[in-house]
Write a protein that holds these residues in place. Sequence first.
Motif, PDB file in Angstrom:
ATOM      1  N   GLU A 154       0.433  -1.348   0.019  1.00 45.53           N
ATOM      2  CA  GLU A 154      -0.267  -0.072  -0.036  1.00 45.53           C
ATOM      3  C   GLU A 154       0.922   1.578  -0.023  1.00 45.53           C
ATOM      4  O   GLU A 154       1.626   1.311   0.836  1.00 45.53           O
ATOM      5  CB  GLU A 154      -1.301   0.025   1.520  1.00 45.53           C
ATOM      6  CG  GLU A 154      -1.886  -0.754   0.682  1.00 45.53           C
ATOM      7  CD  GLU A 154      -3.267  -0.273   2.109  1.00 45.53           C
ATOM      8  OE1 GLU A 154      -2.704  -0.043   3.094  1.00 45.53           O
ATOM      9  OE2 GLU A 154      -4.420  -1.523   2.450  1.00 45.53           O
ATOM     10  N   ILE A 155       0.828   2.291  -0.845  1.00 48.06           N
ATOM     11  CA  ILE A 155       1.356   3.132  -0.911  1.00 48.06           C
ATOM     12  C   ILE A 155       0.666   4.374  -1.030  1.00 48.06           C
ATOM     13  O   ILE A 155      -0.672   4.795  -1.626  1.00 48.06           O
ATOM     14  CB  ILE A 155       1.932   3.670  -2.775  1.00 48.06           C
ATOM     15  CG1 ILE A 155       3.171   2.193  -2.728  1.00 48.06           C
ATOM     16  CG2 ILE A 155       2.742   4.729  -2.444  1.00 48.06           C
ATOM     17  CD1 ILE A 155       4.016   2.476  -3.983  1.00 48.06           C
ATOM     18  N   VAL A 156       1.037   4.994  -0.053  1.00 44.66           N
ATOM     19  CA  VAL A 156       0.050   7.043   0.263  1.00 44.66           C
ATOM     20  C   VAL A 156       0.396   7.988   0.273  1.00 44.66           C
ATOM     21  O   VAL A 156       1.590   8.070   0.202  1.00 44.66           O
ATOM     22  CB  VAL A 156      -0.106   6.203   1.857  1.00 44.66           C
ATOM     23  CG1 VAL A 156      -0.911   7.741   2.430  1.00 44.66           C
ATOM     24  CG2 VAL A 156      -0.755   5.290   2.314  1.00 44.66           C
ATOM     25  N   TYR A 157       0.032   8.549  -0.707  1.00 43.88           N
ATOM     26  CA  TYR A 157       0.750   9.618  -1.429  1.00 43.88           C
ATOM     27  C   TYR A 157      -0.635  10.947  -0.511  1.00 43.88           C
ATOM     28  O   TYR A 157      -1.762  10.856  -0.281  1.00 43.88           O
ATOM     29  CB  TYR A 157      -0.058   9.924  -2.946  1.00 43.88           C
ATOM     30  CG  TYR A 157       0.702  11.135  -3.501  1.00 43.88           C
ATOM     31  CD1 TYR A 157       2.244  11.628  -3.427  1.00 43.88           C
ATOM     32  CD2 TYR A 157      -0.247  12.002  -3.287  1.00 43.88           C
ATOM     33  CE1 TYR A 157       2.895  12.343  -4.058  1.00 43.88           C
ATOM     34  CE2 TYR A 157       0.462  13.389  -3.700  1.00 43.88           C
ATOM     35  CZ  TYR A 157       1.637  13.518  -3.908  1.00 43.88           C
ATOM     36  OH  TYR A 157       1.850  15.221  -4.570  1.00 43.88           O
ATOM     37  N   THR A 158       0.294  11.827  -0.029  1.00 43.55           N
ATOM     38  CA  THR A 158      -0.426  12.757   0.401  1.00 43.55           C
ATOM     39  C   THR A 158       0.080  14.331   0.075  1.00 43.55           C
ATOM     40  O   THR A 158       1.338  14.637   0.352  1.00 43.55           O
ATOM     41  CB  THR A 158      -0.542  13.089   2.417  1.00 43.55           C
ATOM     42  OG1 THR A 158       0.827  12.887   2.525  1.00 43.55           O
ATOM     43  CG2 THR A 158      -0.968  12.168   2.632  1.00 43.55           C
ATOM     44  N   ASP A 159      -0.288  15.343   0.170  1.00 46.67           N
ATOM     45  CA  ASP A 159       0.017  16.623  -0.412  1.00 46.67           C
ATOM     46  C   ASP A 159      -0.774  17.631  -0.108  1.00 46.67           C
ATOM     47  O   ASP A 159      -1.659  17.212  -0.010  1.00 46.67           O
ATOM     48  CB  ASP A 159       0.733  16.288  -1.625  1.00 46.67           C
ATOM     49  CG  ASP A 159       2.086  17.702  -1.915  1.00 46.67           C
ATOM     50  OD1 ASP A 159       2.329  18.476  -0.820  1.00 46.67           O
ATOM     51  OD2 ASP A 159       2.394  17.617  -3.051  1.00 46.67           O
ATOM     52  N   CYS A 160       0.024  18.699   0.374  1.00 46.54           N
ATOM     53  CA  CYS A 160      -0.616  20.236  -0.218  1.00 46.54           C
ATOM     54  C   CYS A 160       0.191  21.088  -0.804  1.00 46.54           C
ATOM     55  O   CYS A 160       0.752  21.613  -0.613  1.00 46.54           O
ATOM     56  CB  CYS A 160      -1.127  20.804   1.413  1.00 46.54           C
ATOM     57  SG  CYS A 160      -1.572  22.179   1.753  1.00 46.54           S
ATOM     58  N   ILE A 161      -0.590  21.289  -2.086  1.00 48.15           N
ATOM     59  CA  ILE A 161      -0.614  22.135  -3.037  1.00 48.15           C
ATOM     60  C   ILE A 161      -1.058  23.542  -3.433  1.00 48.15           C
ATOM     61  O   ILE A 161      -2.069  23.913  -2.890  1.00 48.15           O
ATOM     62  CB  ILE A 161      -0.239  21.365  -4.583  1.00 48.15           C
ATOM     63  CG1 ILE A 161      -1.645  21.097  -4.892  1.00 48.15           C
ATOM     64  CG2 ILE A 161       0.638  20.218  -4.754  1.00 48.15           C
ATOM     65  CD1 ILE A 161      -1.808  20.966  -6.489  1.00 48.15           C
ATOM     66  N   PRO A 162      -0.318  24.780  -3.401  1.00 51.77           N
ATOM     67  CA  PRO A 162      -1.040  25.818  -3.352  1.00 51.77           C
ATOM     68  C   PRO A 162      -1.552  26.188  -4.739  1.00 51.77           C
ATOM     69  O   PRO A 162      -2.087  25.461  -5.706  1.00 51.77           O
ATOM     70  CB  PRO A 162       0.605  27.051  -4.083  1.00 51.77           C
ATOM     71  CG  PRO A 162       1.598  26.527  -3.388  1.00 51.77           C
ATOM     72  CD  PRO A 162       1.291  24.021  -3.773  1.00 51.77           C
ATOM     73  N   HIS A 163      -2.920  27.120  -4.563  1.00 48.35           N
ATOM     74  CA  HIS A 163      -3.307  26.602  -5.274  1.00 48.35           C
ATOM     75  C   HIS A 163      -3.573  27.284  -6.706  1.00 48.35           C
ATOM     76  O   HIS A 163      -3.501  29.029  -5.744  1.00 48.35           O
ATOM     77  CB  HIS A 163      -5.378  26.881  -4.420  1.00 48.35           C
ATOM     78  CG  HIS A 163      -6.326  27.129  -5.376  1.00 48.35           C
ATOM     79  ND1 HIS A 163      -6.944  28.562  -5.315  1.00 48.35           N
ATOM     80  CD2 HIS A 163      -7.449  26.346  -5.822  1.00 48.35           C
ATOM     81  CE1 HIS A 163      -8.044  28.066  -6.121  1.00 48.35           C
ATOM     82  NE2 HIS A 163      -8.114  26.954  -6.199  1.00 48.35           N
ATOM     83  N   GLU A 164      -4.117  27.225  -7.534  1.00 45.61           N
ATOM     84  CA  GLU A 164      -4.276  28.815  -8.686  1.00 45.61           C
ATOM     85  C   GLU A 164      -5.494  28.066  -9.415  1.00 45.61           C
ATOM     86  O   GLU A 164      -6.521  27.137  -8.909  1.00 45.61           O
ATOM     87  CB  GLU A 164      -2.973  28.198  -9.290  1.00 45.61           C
ATOM     88  CG  GLU A 164      -1.637  28.445  -9.244  1.00 45.61           C
ATOM     89  CD  GLU A 164      -0.243  27.534  -9.981  1.00 45.61           C
ATOM     90  OE1 GLU A 164      -0.947  27.536 -11.111  1.00 45.61           O
ATOM     91  OE2 GLU A 164       0.718  27.230  -9.684  1.00 45.61           O
ATOM     92  N   GLU A 165      -5.941  29.623  -9.497  1.00 40.55           N
ATOM     93  CA  GLU A 165      -7.277  29.408 -10.225  1.00 40.55           C
ATOM     94  C   GLU A 165      -7.717  28.165 -11.272  1.00 40.55           C
ATOM     95  O   GLU A 165      -9.004  27.627 -11.494  1.00 40.55           O
ATOM     96  CB  GLU A 165      -7.633  30.903 -11.451  1.00 40.55           C
ATOM     97  CG  GLU A 165      -8.102  31.832 -10.215  1.00 40.55           C
ATOM     98  CD  GLU A 165      -9.172  32.104  -8.746  1.00 40.55           C
ATOM     99  OE1 GLU A 165      -9.953  31.203  -9.581  1.00 40.55           O
ATOM    100  OE2 GLU A 165      -8.800  31.902  -7.639  1.00 40.55           O
ATOM    101  N   TRP A 166      -6.809  28.201 -12.133  1.00 39.95           N
ATOM    102  CA  TRP A 166      -6.685  26.797 -13.454  1.00 39.95           C
ATOM    103  C   TRP A 166      -7.452  25.594 -12.474  1.00 39.95           C
ATOM    104  O   TRP A 166      -7.895  24.624 -13.360  1.00 39.95           O
ATOM    105  CB  TRP A 166      -5.676  26.749 -14.388  1.00 39.95           C
ATOM    106  CG  TRP A 166      -4.510  26.313 -12.892  1.00 39.95           C
ATOM    107  CD1 TRP A 166      -3.347  26.864 -13.292  1.00 39.95           C
ATOM    108  CD2 TRP A 166      -4.246  24.297 -12.737  1.00 39.95           C
ATOM    109  NE1 TRP A 166      -2.726  26.180 -12.632  1.00 39.95           N
ATOM    110  CE2 TRP A 166      -2.649  23.846 -12.378  1.00 39.95           C
ATOM    111  CE3 TRP A 166      -4.918  23.228 -13.693  1.00 39.95           C
ATOM    112  CZ2 TRP A 166      -2.725  23.320 -12.196  1.00 39.95           C
ATOM    113  CZ3 TRP A 166      -4.536  22.477 -13.080  1.00 39.95           C
ATOM    114  CH2 TRP A 166      -3.247  22.269 -12.344  1.00 39.95           C
ATOM    115  N   MET A 167      -7.324  25.720 -11.402  1.00 43.70           N
ATOM    116  CA  MET A 167      -7.031  24.196 -10.876  1.00 43.70           C
ATOM    117  C   MET A 167      -8.926  23.712  -9.790  1.00 43.70           C
ATOM    118  O   MET A 167      -9.008  22.646 -10.330  1.00 43.70           O
ATOM    119  CB  MET A 167      -5.674  23.807  -9.140  1.00 43.70           C
ATOM    120  CG  MET A 167      -5.252  24.062  -9.384  1.00 43.70           C
ATOM    121  SD  MET A 167      -4.497  24.180  -8.046  1.00 43.70           S
ATOM    122  CE  MET A 167      -2.188  24.136  -8.217  1.00 43.70           C
ATOM    123  N   ASN A 168      -9.837  24.448 -10.434  1.00 35.55           N
ATOM    124  CA  ASN A 168     -11.146  24.622 -10.264  1.00 35.55           C
ATOM    125  C   ASN A 168     -11.639  24.137 -11.779  1.00 35.55           C
ATOM    126  O   ASN A 168     -11.354  24.275 -12.468  1.00 35.55           O
ATOM    127  CB  ASN A 168     -11.649  26.067 -10.758  1.00 35.55           C
ATOM    128  CG  ASN A 168     -11.052  27.229  -9.127  1.00 35.55           C
ATOM    129  OD1 ASN A 168     -10.681  26.595  -7.715  1.00 35.55           O
ATOM    130  ND2 ASN A 168     -11.389  28.183  -8.919  1.00 35.55           N
TER     131      ASN A 168
END
Length: 350
Positions: free
Chosen positions: A115-129
Amino acid sequence: MKRATTIFVFMLSVCAVAYAQQHPCFEVTIDQLQKHDDCVDIAYKVTIHTSEVSDCESVLLDFYLEKNEHKIDFKPILVNGQSRNRTYKRGVALHNLQRNYANADVISATDPDTEIVYTDCIPHEEWMNGSVLYVKQAVWGCGSQLTEKIFALKTLTVPPMKLVDPVVTVVEIVPEPQPQPRVKNGVAYLEFPVGRSVLDLSIGKNLQEWNKIIGEIRQIEKDEDARIISVEIIGYASPEGTYALNERLSRERAKALSNQILLFGNLSLSPDLVRSSSVAEDWDGLVKLLEERPLPYQHEIMRIIENIGIFDGREKAIMELAHGNVYRTLLKEYFPKLRRTEYRITYMGK
């Protein structure tokens, strides 16, 4: 003249049908994909069932967030069958190669389920909506055939902000000129055993031709301002022999070179950027050679090519010219130049 079929990529959402078409060696669980303050929180778990990978299979999983022309890649996972993993390690050891996916988690069929768990918090940009988290599955089968599928895992939905007394400002936007792709073309003359499509670099000048192709790609990769869009390999065969055999050999030889570039080129190319096609009998190339270097019975050859179809006796009609002397000249001096591999590297750069 016939080109190999382009690999189709199916964009599928995560549902019962999509799950049934994915490789059974992995499952993905999305725990989180949402905007929190100025970040996008991402958390997912990949369960690898190593027993589901065939001995000679390799499965590459690429995870990325994408919308329109924007894309963020996450850490890939490479799962090798037992035999394929030995080949992979041998290639790294004997050829002093770096892994094509140096940052990937590499798992062997001899390993236990993982089991491989990936977690991250990436800076939000408008295109991500409205962007979508995808996984692209690339499977190399036992015959080194590549199949690819793309699965949509989850969409990032951000509620619209409520504006109080919005002020509308009209701004004239002058579009900037868009950069155009650049193309580098080349020709390589690779020798293959008669009737086979195995690329042996110890034969003739194959190693020299191989280094020429890889050198062109590496030169572009080293340019920090350049980004490779595609590498196209086109295999050409000369007209002698049956069309069916020429079609198969030109297709399989082009594919063999494509696979060799991906596996042993020591490059950072993604598999979906390398494509192959073929031309079974290069009559257009022969016409061009004859225009550059005419020979006796030139007009008769051109007339036959123009008026008799490939499957209607074109080659036989040329064989009968001058008691076969013309065809023997073509075999010796013209046809070898048609048996070639053309490569086209398309990239963006300054």
